[in-house]
Design a protein around this motif. Structure first.
Motif, PDB file in Angstrom:
ATOM      1  N   GLU A 338      67.656  25.279  88.773  1.00  0.00           N
ATOM      2  CA  GLU A 338      66.941  24.011  88.542  1.00  0.00           C
ATOM      3  C   GLU A 338      67.221  23.505  87.114  1.00  0.00           C
ATOM      4  OE1 GLU A 338      62.352  22.556  87.923  1.00  0.00           O
ATOM      5  OE2 GLU A 338      62.744  24.602  88.579  1.00  0.00           O
ATOM      6  N   VAL A 339      67.436  22.185  87.021  1.00  0.00           N
ATOM      7  CA  VAL A 339      67.729  21.597  85.702  1.00  0.00           C
ATOM      8  C   VAL A 339      66.612  20.633  85.337  1.00  0.00           C
ATOM      9  CG1 VAL A 339      69.368  20.221  84.344  1.00  0.00           C
ATOM     10  CG2 VAL A 339      70.222  21.721  86.165  1.00  0.00           C
ATOM     11  N   GLN A 340      66.041  20.815  84.137  1.00  0.00           N
ATOM     12  CA  GLN A 340      65.054  19.853  83.619  1.00  0.00           C
ATOM     13  C   GLN A 340      65.678  19.125  82.451  1.00  0.00           C
ATOM     14  OE1 GLN A 340      62.283  22.834  82.666  1.00  0.00           O
ATOM     15  NE2 GLN A 340      61.058  22.554  84.522  1.00  0.00           N
ATOM     16  N   THR A 341      65.484  17.798  82.424  1.00  0.00           N
ATOM     17  CA  THR A 341      66.081  16.997  81.354  1.00  0.00           C
ATOM     18  C   THR A 341      64.978  16.336  80.537  1.00  0.00           C
ATOM     19  OG1 THR A 341      67.954  16.587  82.784  1.00  0.00           O
ATOM     20  CG2 THR A 341      67.721  15.131  80.904  1.00  0.00           C
ATOM     21  N   HIS A 342      65.098  16.421  79.230  1.00  0.00           N
ATOM     22  CA  HIS A 342      64.138  15.775  78.331  1.00  0.00           C
ATOM     23  C   HIS A 342      64.890  14.727  77.525  1.00  0.00           C
ATOM     24  CE1 HIS A 342      61.273  19.238  78.776  1.00  0.00           C
ATOM     25  NE2 HIS A 342      62.419  19.827  79.081  1.00  0.00           N
ATOM     26  N   LYS A 343      64.590  13.468  77.753  1.00  0.00           N
ATOM     27  CA  LYS A 343      65.249  12.380  77.007  1.00  0.00           C
ATOM     28  C   LYS A 343      64.378  12.077  75.790  1.00  0.00           C
ATOM     29  CE  LYS A 343      68.499   9.232  76.931  1.00  0.00           C
ATOM     30  NZ  LYS A 343      69.895   9.660  76.854  1.00  0.00           N
ATOM     31  N   ILE A 344      64.978  12.069  74.604  1.00  0.00           N
ATOM     32  CA  ILE A 344      64.189  11.855  73.387  1.00  0.00           C
ATOM     33  C   ILE A 344      64.624  10.554  72.725  1.00  0.00           C
ATOM     34  CG2 ILE A 344      63.444  12.889  71.187  1.00  0.00           C
ATOM     35  CD1 ILE A 344      62.916  14.690  73.659  1.00  0.00           C
ATOM     36  N   GLN A 345      63.687   9.677  72.485  1.00  0.00           N
ATOM     37  CA  GLN A 345      64.002   8.418  71.793  1.00  0.00           C
ATOM     38  C   GLN A 345      64.067   8.688  70.290  1.00  0.00           C
ATOM     39  OE1 GLN A 345      64.867   5.687  73.279  1.00  0.00           O
ATOM     40  NE2 GLN A 345      64.427   6.635  75.264  1.00  0.00           N
ATOM     41  N   PRO A 346      65.167   8.254  69.624  1.00  0.00           N
ATOM     42  CA  PRO A 346      65.204   8.463  68.173  1.00  0.00           C
ATOM     43  C   PRO A 346      64.156   7.595  67.483  1.00  0.00           C
ATOM     44  CG  PRO A 346      67.120   7.194  68.909  1.00  0.00           C
ATOM     45  CD  PRO A 346      66.348   7.570  70.135  1.00  0.00           C
ATOM     46  N   ALA A 347      63.584   8.116  66.410  1.00  0.00           N
ATOM     47  CA  ALA A 347      62.642   7.308  65.626  1.00  0.00           C
ATOM     48  C   ALA A 347      63.461   6.411  64.694  1.00  0.00           C
ATOM     49  CB  ALA A 347      61.740   8.232  64.829  1.00  0.00           C
ATOM     50  N   LYS A 348      62.819   5.413  64.103  1.00  0.00           N
ATOM     51  CA  LYS A 348      63.531   4.531  63.170  1.00  0.00           C
ATOM     52  C   LYS A 348      63.796   5.263  61.869  1.00  0.00           C
ATOM     53  CE  LYS A 348      62.021  -0.023  64.611  1.00  0.00           C
ATOM     54  NZ  LYS A 348      60.886  -0.911  64.508  1.00  0.00           N
ATOM     55  N   GLY A 349      64.907   4.892  61.192  1.00  0.00           N
ATOM     56  CA  GLY A 349      65.168   5.481  59.878  1.00  0.00           C
ATOM     57  C   GLY A 349      66.375   6.399  59.903  1.00  0.00           C
ATOM     58  N   GLY A 350      66.804   6.811  58.700  1.00  0.00           N
ATOM     59  CA  GLY A 350      68.019   7.614  58.554  1.00  0.00           C
ATOM     60  C   GLY A 350      67.931   8.966  59.253  1.00  0.00           C
ATOM     61  N   HIS A 351      69.119   9.492  59.584  1.00  0.00           N
ATOM     62  CA  HIS A 351      69.252  10.812  60.217  1.00  0.00           C
ATOM     63  C   HIS A 351      68.415  10.916  61.493  1.00  0.00           C
ATOM     64  CE1 HIS A 351      70.706  11.588  56.088  1.00  0.00           C
ATOM     65  NE2 HIS A 351      71.614  12.279  56.749  1.00  0.00           N
ATOM     66  N   GLY A 352      68.609   9.919  62.366  1.00  0.00           N
ATOM     67  CA  GLY A 352      67.944   9.931  63.672  1.00  0.00           C
ATOM     68  C   GLY A 352      66.433   9.848  63.567  1.00  0.00           C
ATOM     69  N   GLY A 353      65.950   9.279  62.463  1.00  0.00           N
ATOM     70  CA  GLY A 353      64.498   9.121  62.296  1.00  0.00           C
ATOM     71  C   GLY A 353      63.885  10.199  61.425  1.00  0.00           C
ATOM     72  N   ALA A 354      64.679  11.224  61.071  1.00  0.00           N
ATOM     73  CA  ALA A 354      64.135  12.348  60.307  1.00  0.00           C
ATOM     74  C   ALA A 354      63.628  11.908  58.931  1.00  0.00           C
ATOM     75  CB  ALA A 354      65.212  13.413  60.139  1.00  0.00           C
TER      76      ALA A 354
END
Ligand SMILES: NC(=O)c1ccc[n+]([C@@H]2O[C@H](COP(=O)([O-])OP(=O)(O)OC[C@H]3O[C@@H](n4cnc5c(N)ncnc54)[C@H](O)[C@@H]3O)[C@@H](O)[C@H]2O)c1
Length: 407
Positions: A338-354
């Motif tokens: 079984e495969v579970q997928t988690h899609k993550i929305q990037p936050a705003k800002g540099g380095h993917g929101g970091a």
């Protein structure tokens, strides 16, 4: 109500921008008190570029900058070869400090900072911002919930976009004595990420590495190329993937882009990437073994059209995969498939929101007095690993790491 922290920024280059702009805005918990760069031209250009208010104090002498009694904390964004002196000056002046990765150029310099910090009462925060990227944070949560069962093997990949990779071949990083080598200056993030995912209480005990320069060699430059992009014939510039557009550092163009600090012998400016004034590798692979038997590897590539980071964890019960290209995490259960997928929305800002979380996380650590997760011992662990991997790469031997070297 929380107090307002008065913060200074030291070293006004590419990295400083994401801090000083935020602090000079309407940050609810902090105010930009002062900025400092030893290069007077850079100081002026930087403040103009960022539009810093008149009231922000400006210094070219770090000792006068640190002597400000009303400054609570400092963000250190100087190059790696200055990190030790900058961090020690912050500790001596009693200022809380955020120190950019990599912590220093050698593990011994990291230990010097750590020893001084242990005798002080200030907060020391190491800027491993990838830990704040929402995709990586979710991946860490999934790892920690135990779905993979016992972890057996881990793998990490950092693949840089061509322009990004080229920057390391022409800027201060190109001299490993000033950057600690490519693995240290660029991939301290990834070495920290592997440690964070596996569990920070575990330590790497053995490391082996291969690497070399295969692309950015003087003989690979197009015939007739210039020593710098600015004196390279137009026909070559037009087709060169690595041409310096200054956009990597500041989005400005023209004859004197802002990243050209005064000292070209160190900072390189628009030096041709095929220069022979560098001692960095341009690709590397590292094999690791931890003290609890987990094994893993890490690969670094510089020549691709898309930047990408990917991490894989093989557990007894599941395979966990994360890739910044997909922006998602996949969990494949070993028995059921079984495969579970988690899609993550990037936050705003540099380095993917970091980057958006960094200042608040630093202020939280100061305010609470509790050592941050991303602390100076994390900085030492990453630089130590990079150093040992480079020792293996240059000697051709597997290198062991003693437990006391992490202290
Ligand atoms: N966390 C991240 O994702 C990330 C991203 C980029 C850079 N960095 C790190 O940030 C640091 C700075 O990198 P950069 O690309 O901004 O470098 P840069 O060369 O663009 O800027 C460094 C600045 O520091 C100044 N400087 C040098 N010595 C100084 C001193 N003693 N006191 C005050 N200023 C001094 C230089 O004149 C220069 O203006 C490096 O450690 C780098 O690895 C981290």
């Amino acid at each position: 109500m929380s107090r307002i922290f008065k913060v200074g920024v030291l070293g006004l280059g590419a990295r400083a921008e994401s801090f000083s702009r935020k602090l000079d805005g309407n940050h609810p918990r902090a105010q930009l008190l002062a900025v400092c760069d030893v290069d007077p031209d850079r100081l002026v250009q930087y403040c103009d570029y960022c539009g810093h208010k008149e009231g922000v104090r400006r210094f070219t002498d770090p000792s006068k900058f640190f002597a400000q009694e009303d400054m609570d904390a400092v963000v250190i964004t100087t190059p790696e070869f200055v990190h030790k002196e900058s961090a020690l000056a912050a500790i001596a002046a009693g200022k809380h400090f955020y120190l950019e990765k990599a912590m220093a150029t050698t593990s011994e310099d990291c230990r010097t900072i750590l020893r001084a910090h242990r005798k002080s009462r200030v907060t020391g925060y190491l800027g491993f911002n990838m830990r704040w990227n929402p995709l990586f944070r979710r991946f860490k949560e999934i790892v920690d919930c135990g779905v993979a069962g016992k972890i057996v093997h881990v793998a990490g990949l950092e693949q840089l976009h061509q322009a990004h990779g080229a920057a390391f071949m022409r800027r201060f990083h190109r001299h490993s004595a000033r950057s600690g080598g490519l693995l240290n200056t660029k991939c301290a993030h990834d070495l920290d990420m592997l440690r964070w995912l596996v569990g920070v209480r575990h330590r790497v005990t053995k490391v082996a590495s291969f690497g070399g320069t295969n692309v950015f060699l003087p003989q690979n430059g197009p015939p007739g190329h210039g020593t710098h992009c600015s004196n390279c014939p137009e026909r070559i510039r037009r087709s060169c993937s690595y041409v310096d557009r200054a956009g990597f550092v500041f989005p400005v163009s023209g004859p004197t882009p802002l990243h050209k600090t005064r000292d070209q012998a160190i900072y390189g400016g628009d030096l041709c990437v095929y220069n022979d004034d560098k001692d960095l590798v341009d690709n590397q692979t590292v094999i690791l073994e931890w003290d609890h038997g987990v094994r893993g590897n890490f690969n670094l590539q510089l020549f691709q059209n898309r930047g990408r980071r990917a991490y894989t964890i093989w557990g007894e019960q599941a395979l966990l995969e994360m890739d910044t290209l997909w922006g998602e995490i996949r969990v494949t259960h070993s028995t059921s498939g079984e495969v579970q997928t988690h899609k993550i929305q990037p936050a705003k800002g540099g380095h993917g929101g970091a980057d958006a979380f960094l200042i608040d996380s630093f202020l939280d650590a100061i305010e609470s007095g509790v050592a941050p997760d991303s602390d100076l011992s994390a900085g030492l662990a990453a630089t130590l690993l990079a150093e040992k991997a480079d020792e293996s790469r240059t000697t051709g031997r597997v290198v062991e790491i003693r437990q006391d070297e992490y202290l």
